[in-house]
Design an enzyme around this catalytic site. Structure first.
Site, PDB file in Angstrom:
ATOM      1  CD  GLU A  90      18.316  21.069 -24.578  1.00 39.65           C
ATOM      2  OE1 GLU A  90      17.923  22.119 -25.163  1.00 39.65           O
ATOM      3  OE2 GLU A  90      18.714  21.073 -23.408  1.00 39.65           O
TER       4      GLU A  90
ATOM      5  CG  HIS B 283      14.605  18.373 -12.941  1.00 44.02           C
ATOM      6  ND1 HIS B 283      13.971  19.548 -12.620  1.00 44.02           N
ATOM      7  CD2 HIS B 283      15.801  18.717 -13.473  1.00 44.02           C
ATOM      8  CE1 HIS B 283      14.757  20.565 -12.935  1.00 44.02           C
ATOM      9  NE2 HIS B 283      15.870  20.092 -13.457  1.00 44.02           N
TER      10      HIS B 283
END
Ligand SMILES: Cc1ncc(C[n+]2csc(CCOP(=O)(O)OP(=O)(O)O)c2C)c(N)n1
Ligand SMILES: [Mg+2]
Length: 745
Positions: free
Chosen positions: A475, A545
């Site tokens: 990321e 998530h």
């Protein structure tokens, strides 16, 4: 302010009349090198003196690193190539054309400090005219940005039309300069090679054969930590040697002739398009880490004396004398001139005006383009025909699908429309491409993926693999490279696959992207859009998530944070995000991607919603509910039930944009209802609603008939088992109860 270079025009009379060159360096260039290296050391010495007199407030030196810097500047092209130097690169900057006065203006924190206008510590270089990009103090963040910078140069060379200016969006204010064969220089210390982002940079530069010169200036220490503790085996060259496509050099970085030869070979290799280069120079650090450090606490005299024997400044002086290039008189003349100039420059810097306190808010955001303005408020064109990637018009699509677009559909449509309109847009992230092995798609063997939520589906096929491509699973790599690209004028619209995994990019998101404009006093900016899938209510999403956490980013000045709850707002706000001139964190609630709630027809290719304007989802008179994201439909359900069962009229405000947020809408509503409930999906404590609650309490106290209330998730993580998830995240029933209690207070 007129400034004087470390101008190498004198001493010609003292030059030996010789055509002899040294690895391609002429006698005159070596004299120039000495002048610059000596000046670099003397600026350090002057700053140290001024620090002792408390006239400057911090000092970090380039001492011992001068030969590498001068060599790099001689091997590269000032104002043509791009530079991401670190704080030891004083000599590099002087050799590129920065003046001692400019540096001393930085040291005193003058308003005219060209690097930052007194906002950054000295030696945090940034000189727009020389393509020296603003630097931070964070070790290693510059490296991925340098990779992105190199990628941007290549992109513009392949898409020259993209460089053109355009009216009406960020491009009007974002000049592009590219050459086609420019190189990006990035430097770092030995300790910094321990950062993960360093390795991510090598990986991408290698894989994409980018023209980046990595210059590692190895002085054997990172503050007090010696290189063998940082680096397995004590030598970074050995560890990186298997990266493909690189040209490698390991050298004595205290010898300017050796350093020049190595950096020239490196530059030639990069400029020819073969790939990146890695130049590892062994240097010394004679002045401790900074003026706040005393290396005698951890380095014995013997070690320090061995270093001193390799000092590049006396070393070059001896070389010039030995070779008969300069005699003692010539050396003395240079030194005298440099000393006098620096003395005069220091005097001028101390007289220079300081920045005014009222300027502190300047350049947190773009001064040119205001995304909250009416220019970003356009009406939807609801009968606009939408052209899908396959050329089909939406009106031709079956089942009136065109009337009922999901948030996912309209985000994809917005990305597609904007990419058609603006060739500077590139999209990358994890899995965002249709298929990296594009031959499979071309042969129609596969259909393509286009994102784990499929929002970028079809974009690589329509726009090509240089505009839509997969990143490595890293990321920081995504955000760091995007920042470098945007600095050059590209518009990266990148994706972080799950908010839960944004954290490796946190250094780039907190210390770099949002601060570049402010810290460079508006010389540089990086208006990147980062799309992030966020949130829970997934039934099985569990801890990793389902996270929210938007307040961490609304707490960062310089970043716009958007969080739409429905398809139309998502389209309008995403377009504003792309066209505006600021970095935007665009939060997309996964649960809302394909909800029935909030579907809308395609609003046309120019529909925009300005930032900082809330939407009154339903007007009411008894209490105000302030919310956003996936809590909006839940709050609406609760409000409707309350109205039905108890005749309580709720005014429901969807903020849509969290930074900036619409205080006026909140204040107007609370003044009318006298009751405020803030509802959000993130865990309760220290969350986004805390700030809103505090402001309501502070500024609307006299209008309140009841305490300000919050409904949010429990102060836990989100669990997998649906019974637990329901108990953790705020439900319509929780909202109903809280609204009822507040109405009855
Ligand atoms: C990410 C980060 N961690 C810690 C620091 C504090 N710090 C500043 S310089 C430095 C050492 C850097 O060593 P090296 O990369 O070898 O460069 P040198 O100063 O030796 O030239 C440290 C730990 C920082 N600026 N950034
Ligand atoms: Mg070091």
């Amino acid at each position: 302010m007129a400034t004087t270079n470390v101008d190498p025009k004198l001493n010609e009379s003292n030059l030996a009349r010789s055509d002899k060159t040294y690895q391609g360096l002429t006698s005159q260039q070596l004299v120039d090198a000495y002048r610059i290296m000596f000046a670099s050391r003397r600026v350090d010495d002057r700053e140290i003196l001024l620090k002792r007199q408390q006239k400057v407030f911090f000092q970090i030196s380039g001492a011992g690193h001068e030969a590498m810097g001068v060599a790099a500047a001689f091997a590269l092209k000032p104002g043509y190539d791009w530079f991401y130097p670190y704080y030891r690169d004083r000599a590099l900057c002087l050799a590129l054309g920065v003046t001692p006065l400019e540096m001393l203006l930085g040291a005193v924190g003058a308003a005219d400090d060209p690097s930052s206008g007194g906002r950054q510590m000295p030696s945090h270089w940034g000189y727009k005219r020389l393509n020296v990009v603003t630097q931070s103090s964070a070790t290693g963040t510059q490296i991925l940005q340098a990779v992105g910078c190199a990628e941007a140069g290549r992109y513009f060379a392949q898409h020259p039309k993209a460089a053109q200016k355009a009216e009406g969006d960020y491009r009007q204010f974002k000049n592009v300069r590219f050459q086609g064969d420019e190189i990006t220089y990035v430097s770092l210390g030995d300790g910094t090679t321990s950062q993960g982002e360093f390795w991510e940079s090598l990986n991408t530069a290698s894989n994409r054969r980018l023209p980046v010169v990595f210059c590692v200036q190895d002085n054997g220490y990172a503050i007090s930590v010696p290189v063998e503790v940082q680096t397995s085996g004590g030598n970074i060259s050995r560890l990186v040697s298997s990266f493909p496509n690189f040209h490698f050099e390991e050298i004595d970085g205290t010898d300017p002739v050796v350093a020049y030869a190595a950096l020239k070979r490196a530059a030639d290799y990069c400029r020819a398009g073969h790939g990146p280069a890695f130049v590892h120079g062994h240097v010394i650090r004679p002045y401790s880490h900074s003026l706040s450090d005393d290396e005698r606490l951890y380095r014995p005299d013997s070690e320090r004396q061995a270093d001193a024997a390799r000092d590049p400044v006396p070393r070059l002086q001896m070389f010039l004398l030995r070779e008969g290039i300069l005699d003692e008189k010539g050396i003395n003349q240079i030194e005298k001139e440099v000393e006098e100039q620096i003395q005069a420059d220091a005097d001028r810097a101390l007289e220079a005006p300081v920045p005014q306190p009222e300027t502190i808010y300047n350049y947190v955001y773009s001064p040119d383009l205001d995304p909250t303005s009416a220019a970003f408020a356009t009406q939807p064109v609801l009968d606009a025909p939408e052209t899908a990637a396959d050329g089909k018009r939406s009106a031709d699509l079956p089942n009136k699908a065109s009337q009922n677009k999901t948030m996912a559909d309209l985000i994809t449509a917005t990305l597609r429309d904007e990419m058609r309109r603006d060739e500077r847009i590139v999209i990358f992230g994890e899995d965002v491409a249709d298929c990296s092995r594009e031959e499979y798609v071309k042969a129609k063997q596969v259909k393509g993926k286009g994102g784990v939520f499929k929002l970028t589906g079809g974009l690589q096929i329509e726009f090509g693999s240089d505009r839509v491509f997969n990143s490595p699973l890293a990321e920081a790599n995504i955000v760091g490279r995007a920042t470098g690209m945007a600095t050059r004028g590209l518009k990266p619209v990148v994706e972080i696959q799950f908010f839960d995994y944004i954290w490796p990019a946190m250094m780039q998101l907190r210390d770099e992207l949002p601060i570049i404009r402010w810290r460079s006093n508006n010389a540089f900016s990086a208006p990147v859009v980062i799309r992030v899938a966020i949130g829970g209510y997934l039934t099985g999403g569990a801890i990793y998530h389902s996270q929210c956490g938007e307040s961490i980013f609304t707490h960062t000045p310089g970043l716009r944070v958007v969080f739409p709850s429905n398809a139309l707002d998502a389209a309008g706000l995403l377009r504003t995000a792309i066209r505006c001139d600021d970095p935007v964190l665009f939060l997309e609630h996964k649960r809302l991607y394909r909800e029935t709630y909030g579907r809308a027809p395609y609003p046309g290719p120019d529909y925009m919603v300005p930032f900082g304007k809330a939407k009154i989802v339903q007007p009411g008179t008894d209490l105000t509910v302030i919310t956003y994201g996936a809590v909006v439909p839940r709050a609406l359900q609760a409000a409707q039930k309350l109205e039905r069962e108890h005749r309580v009229s709720v005014e429901l405000i969807d903020l849509r944009c969290l930074s900036p947020f619409d205080w006026d809408a909140i204040a107007a509503s609370v003044k009318k209802t006298n009751r405020a409930l803030i509802a959000y999906e993130d865990s309760l404590s220290w969350g986004y609603g805390a700030e809103i609650a505090a402001r309501v309490a502070d500024q609307l106290f006299h209008h309140l008939d009841a305490p300000v209330k919050r409904v949010a998730a429990t102060d836990t993580f989100v669990a997998y088992q649906p019974i637990l998830e329901n108990a953790i995240l705020p439900q319509a029933s929780d909202l109903f109860r809280a609204m009822k209690e507040l109405a009855e207070f």
